[in-house]
Scaffold this motif. Sequence first.
Motif, PDB file in Angstrom:
ATOM      1  N   CYS A   7      -1.651   1.168  10.125  1.00  0.00           N
ATOM      2  CA  CYS A   7      -2.513   0.054  10.529  1.00  0.00           C
ATOM      3  C   CYS A   7      -2.476  -0.156  12.050  1.00  0.00           C
ATOM      4  O   CYS A   7      -3.460  -0.571  12.643  1.00  0.00           O
ATOM      5  N   PRO A  30      -5.583  -1.950 -10.224  1.00  0.00           N
ATOM      6  CA  PRO A  30      -5.340  -2.960  -9.183  1.00  0.00           C
ATOM      7  C   PRO A  30      -6.103  -4.270  -9.384  1.00  0.00           C
ATOM      8  O   PRO A  30      -5.505  -5.356  -9.307  1.00  0.00           O
ATOM      9  N   ALA A  31      -7.415  -4.184  -9.659  1.00  0.00           N
ATOM     10  CA  ALA A  31      -8.199  -5.424  -9.769  1.00  0.00           C
ATOM     11  C   ALA A  31      -7.735  -6.261 -10.961  1.00  0.00           C
ATOM     12  O   ALA A  31      -7.684  -7.496 -10.876  1.00  0.00           O
ATOM     13  N   PRO A  77       0.806  -1.230   0.000  1.00  0.00           N
ATOM     14  CA  PRO A  77       0.000   0.000   0.000  1.00  0.00           C
ATOM     15  C   PRO A  77       0.844   1.288   0.000  1.00  0.00           C
ATOM     16  O   PRO A  77       2.071   1.241  -0.027  1.00  0.00           O
ATOM     17  N   TRP A  78       0.144   2.416   0.111  1.00  0.00           N
ATOM     18  CA  TRP A  78       0.775   3.736  -0.042  1.00  0.00           C
ATOM     19  C   TRP A  78       1.150   4.397   1.282  1.00  0.00           C
ATOM     20  O   TRP A  78       1.812   5.420   1.284  1.00  0.00           O
ATOM     21  N   ASN A  79       0.733   3.832   2.424  1.00  0.00           N
ATOM     22  CA  ASN A  79       0.965   4.569   3.688  1.00  0.00           C
ATOM     23  C   ASN A  79       2.412   4.502   4.171  1.00  0.00           C
ATOM     24  O   ASN A  79       2.928   5.474   4.708  1.00  0.00           O
ATOM     25  N   ALA A 104       1.472   0.505  -4.539  1.00  0.00           N
ATOM     26  CA  ALA A 104       0.314   1.368  -4.794  1.00  0.00           C
ATOM     27  C   ALA A 104       0.648   2.382  -5.895  1.00  0.00           C
ATOM     28  O   ALA A 104       1.760   2.896  -5.956  1.00  0.00           O
ATOM     29  N   ARG A 140      -9.645  10.320  -1.125  1.00  0.00           N
ATOM     30  CA  ARG A 140     -10.546   9.342  -0.481  1.00  0.00           C
ATOM     31  C   ARG A 140     -10.424   9.442   1.033  1.00  0.00           C
ATOM     32  O   ARG A 140     -11.404   9.385   1.757  1.00  0.00           O
ATOM     33  N   LEU A 171      -4.068  -6.787   7.264  1.00  0.00           N
ATOM     34  CA  LEU A 171      -5.240  -5.976   6.920  1.00  0.00           C
ATOM     35  C   LEU A 171      -5.484  -4.878   7.944  1.00  0.00           C
ATOM     36  O   LEU A 171      -4.592  -4.518   8.703  1.00  0.00           O
ATOM     37  N   SER A 175      -6.750  -2.959   2.928  1.00  0.00           N
ATOM     38  CA  SER A 175      -8.005  -2.962   3.679  1.00  0.00           C
ATOM     39  C   SER A 175      -8.617  -4.366   3.767  1.00  0.00           C
ATOM     40  O   SER A 175      -8.310  -5.254   2.962  1.00  0.00           O
ATOM     41  N   GLU A 224     -12.319   1.145  10.201  1.00  0.00           N
ATOM     42  CA  GLU A 224     -10.940   1.612  10.404  1.00  0.00           C
ATOM     43  C   GLU A 224     -10.850   3.088  10.024  1.00  0.00           C
ATOM     44  O   GLU A 224     -11.152   3.461   8.889  1.00  0.00           O
ATOM     45  N   ILE A 243     -10.580  -5.535   0.449  1.00  0.00           N
ATOM     46  CA  ILE A 243      -9.717  -5.994  -0.658  1.00  0.00           C
ATOM     47  C   ILE A 243      -9.013  -7.291  -0.246  1.00  0.00           C
ATOM     48  O   ILE A 243      -8.845  -8.206  -1.062  1.00  0.00           O
ATOM     49  N   PHE A 278      -0.519  -9.573   0.766  1.00  0.00           N
ATOM     50  CA  PHE A 278      -1.223  -8.285   0.567  1.00  0.00           C
ATOM     51  C   PHE A 278      -1.226  -7.494   1.865  1.00  0.00           C
ATOM     52  O   PHE A 278      -1.424  -8.054   2.948  1.00  0.00           O
ATOM     53  N   LYS A 303       3.244  -5.460  -6.890  1.00  0.00           N
ATOM     54  CA  LYS A 303       2.505  -4.269  -7.327  1.00  0.00           C
ATOM     55  C   LYS A 303       2.388  -3.320  -6.135  1.00  0.00           C
ATOM     56  O   LYS A 303       1.559  -3.513  -5.255  1.00  0.00           O
ATOM     57  N   SER A 321      -4.363  -7.955  -9.913  1.00  0.00           N
ATOM     58  CA  SER A 321      -4.486  -9.058  -8.946  1.00  0.00           C
ATOM     59  C   SER A 321      -5.210 -10.249  -9.569  1.00  0.00           C
ATOM     60  O   SER A 321      -4.802 -11.397  -9.357  1.00  0.00           O
TER      61      SER A 321
HETATM   62  P1  NAD Z   1      -7.993   0.177  -0.787  1.00  0.00           P
HETATM   63  O1  NAD Z   1      -8.372  -0.989   0.002  1.00  0.00           O
HETATM   64  O2  NAD Z   1      -8.819   0.556  -1.971  1.00  0.00           O
HETATM   65  O3  NAD Z   1      -6.484   0.020  -1.311  1.00  0.00           O
HETATM   66  C1  NAD Z   1      -5.430  -0.383  -0.481  1.00  0.00           C
HETATM   67  C2  NAD Z   1      -4.342  -0.911  -1.385  1.00  0.00           C
HETATM   68  O4  NAD Z   1      -4.827  -2.039  -2.063  1.00  0.00           O
HETATM   69  C3  NAD Z   1      -3.898   0.073  -2.470  1.00  0.00           C
HETATM   70  O5  NAD Z   1      -2.514  -0.027  -2.621  1.00  0.00           O
HETATM   71  C4  NAD Z   1      -4.600  -0.425  -3.713  1.00  0.00           C
HETATM   72  O6  NAD Z   1      -3.834  -0.179  -4.898  1.00  0.00           O
HETATM   73  C5  NAD Z   1      -4.679  -1.888  -3.463  1.00  0.00           C
HETATM   74  N1  NAD Z   1      -5.831  -2.495  -4.101  1.00  0.00           N
HETATM   75  C6  NAD Z   1      -7.073  -2.007  -4.188  1.00  0.00           C
HETATM   76  N2  NAD Z   1      -7.873  -2.863  -4.860  1.00  0.00           N
HETATM   77  C7  NAD Z   1      -7.102  -3.909  -5.188  1.00  0.00           C
HETATM   78  C8  NAD Z   1      -7.326  -5.120  -5.882  1.00  0.00           C
HETATM   79  N3  NAD Z   1      -8.542  -5.473  -6.360  1.00  0.00           N
HETATM   80  N4  NAD Z   1      -6.285  -5.959  -6.038  1.00  0.00           N
HETATM   81  C9  NAD Z   1      -5.062  -5.652  -5.553  1.00  0.00           C
HETATM   82  N5  NAD Z   1      -4.785  -4.540  -4.897  1.00  0.00           N
HETATM   83  C10 NAD Z   1      -5.785  -3.677  -4.704  1.00  0.00           C
HETATM   84  O7  NAD Z   1      -7.916   1.371   0.155  1.00  0.00           O
HETATM   85  P2  NAD Z   1      -7.401   2.853   0.076  1.00  0.00           P
HETATM   86  O8  NAD Z   1      -8.513   3.801  -0.240  1.00  0.00           O
HETATM   87  O9  NAD Z   1      -6.152   2.976  -0.712  1.00  0.00           O
HETATM   88  O10 NAD Z   1      -7.105   2.967   1.606  1.00  0.00           O
HETATM   89  C11 NAD Z   1      -8.185   2.882   2.485  1.00  0.00           C
HETATM   90  C12 NAD Z   1      -8.159   1.726   3.414  1.00  0.00           C
HETATM   91  O11 NAD Z   1      -7.127   0.813   3.134  1.00  0.00           O
HETATM   92  C13 NAD Z   1      -7.885   2.213   4.796  1.00  0.00           C
HETATM   93  O12 NAD Z   1      -9.067   2.553   5.433  1.00  0.00           O
HETATM   94  C14 NAD Z   1      -7.222   1.054   5.436  1.00  0.00           C
HETATM   95  O13 NAD Z   1      -8.230   0.232   6.006  1.00  0.00           O
HETATM   96  C15 NAD Z   1      -6.626   0.268   4.337  1.00  0.00           C
HETATM   97  N6  NAD Z   1      -5.163   0.309   4.307  1.00  0.00           N
HETATM   98  C16 NAD Z   1      -4.517  -0.451   5.205  1.00  0.00           C
HETATM   99  C17 NAD Z   1      -3.145  -0.458   5.200  1.00  0.00           C
HETATM  100  C18 NAD Z   1      -2.372  -1.277   6.199  1.00  0.00           C
HETATM  101  O14 NAD Z   1      -1.215  -0.968   6.470  1.00  0.00           O
HETATM  102  N7  NAD Z   1      -2.956  -2.356   6.738  1.00  0.00           N
HETATM  103  C19 NAD Z   1      -2.453   0.314   4.287  1.00  0.00           C
HETATM  104  C20 NAD Z   1      -3.174   1.092   3.367  1.00  0.00           C
HETATM  105  C21 NAD Z   1      -4.544   1.059   3.371  1.00  0.00           C
END
Ligand code: NAD
Length: 481
Positions: free
Chosen positions: A286, A210-211, A152-154, A179, A332, A253, A231, A383, A234, A228, A177, A214
């Motif tokens: 997280c 992303p979808a 992810p991006w955080n 973010a 978002r 997650l 969230s 969350e 996902i 992964f 992959k 994956s």
């Molecule tokens: P999101 O769930 O849409 O995306 C999170 C990550 O998953 C992104 O990098 C995105 O590119 C990837 N992703 C999304 N759909 C995917 C798919 N179908 N297949 C593969 N990868 C996919 O969320 P967001 O809007 O980017 O962030 C919001 C939520 O994500 C937060 O509320 C938090 O719950 C969660 N999050 C958690 C962490 C963590 O460290 N656990 C990190 C980032 C985001």
Amino acid sequence: MNDAYPQDLGLLINGEWHRGGRNVHVVTNPATEAPLAELPLATEADLDAALHAAQRGFHIWSAMSAHQRARLMMRAAQLLKERKESIARVLTLENGKPLVDSLGELDRAIETIEWTAEEGKRTYGRVMVPRSRALSEMTIKRPVGPVAAFAPWNFPVVLAARKVAAALAAGCSTVIKPAEETPASCIALAQAFTDAGVPAGVINMVFGVPAQVSNHLIASTTIKKVSFTGSVPIGRLLCKLAGEQLKPVTMELGGHSPVIVFDDVDVERIATMCAAFKYRNAGQVCLSPNRFYVHERIYDAFVARFVAAAQRIEVGDGLRPGTKMGPLNNVRRLRAAEAFVEDACARGARIETGGKRVGTRGYFFEPTVLTCVDEGASILNEEPFCPVVPIMPFATTEEAIAKANGVEFGLAAYAFTDSLTRASQLVESLEAGWLGINSFTPSLADAPIGGLKTSGIGYEGGPEGLDAYLHTKYVSQASLV
Ligand code: NAD
């Protein structure tokens, strides 16, 4: 476009960067909303090429000794040290976090690579006591195969580094992959491994829709493991895809970490410490403390100190000296922060400080404290991943534990108390994979992080995180004489 931000973003497939001729995603600076660069998105042919490369890379990499692999990984860590300052600037530009935090993230990524490279030399099996003298029995550990990883991006660098380092130390190749919001810092990570001499095909890095990515990668028979971080929704989706193919997963997650503060602590010190940890990375962590339960005898004093600490936090562009909290990473999260406050207030919550966007440009949000929050409010059940925090009073230990455990998440939990007896009770009763008693420790290379309930499956970090990329082979060997 920004001069300090690379304009040559690409896809790493079989040791070569591929740029141009594809649909693009425009990467944006969350502090200014200005475009930073165009990121090419992988086509199906790119994904097939990455899978093919990962298969080849696996044969080469898994045939090397753990010591040879560790040497190359250590060289990559050294290159990251040399490039740390420039990568940290890029990370702040695309993620928003203060520069000092970006430097800290680079340090943690480097430590992760170094620690994991060393740990790769210790993936021992065991020798068993045989049933007869003619028999030897043992277990050996072997890499699972090419891995599909989604980061992810955080914390783009350290979370990608965790996956890549563990996979590589185990002898696996990867198609990762990161973010699309934060590509350049991850590209710099992959470049360090490539420049260190990690063979072509061992690390492949793609960006895309992303979808589509994956679906394509997980369905491929080349991929033997899925990892992964992101969230819960996902994570569920990717588990379904992996489940159809019976592939093992590591899922890191979401969390909704409670903090219980008892009345035997130094209120000023603990409230200030809690506020600093809550607003780290603008709450987009997280392990972030997301719900505070404070003993009723110290509740008012705690809220007052927490609010004062929140109001002292300098919010601004992460590149500006003195900034303590940058913008949210994307629109978002900004909309989510606004919606959490609106929903809580509609149910009777009081805003003690903050509560709204800062300015009209950039995704800045005020460090926010809510009290009188209804139990049905979304901020207590989803969350938050933003700088909004509810603080509630409690009367008994049992009530605090029940509330802390009363959500579907089980990633982290924290408690502050001077009582050893109570601390031991909390360690046993809190339903979380990561506990901080009188301590907020960020994730470390040698510590396993893994969620209970819907917060995840498996572990990242520590020997447990490495084990996730290995399978155990049982061998019995008899002598024929
Ligand atoms: P999101 O769930 O849409 O995306 C999170 C990550 O998953 C992104 O990098 C995105 O590119 C990837 N992703 C999304 N759909 C995917 C798919 N179908 N297949 C593969 N990868 C996919 O969320 P967001 O809007 O980017 O962030 C919001 C939520 O994500 C937060 O509320 C938090 O719950 C969660 N999050 C958690 C962490 C963590 O460290 N656990 C990190 C980032 C985001």
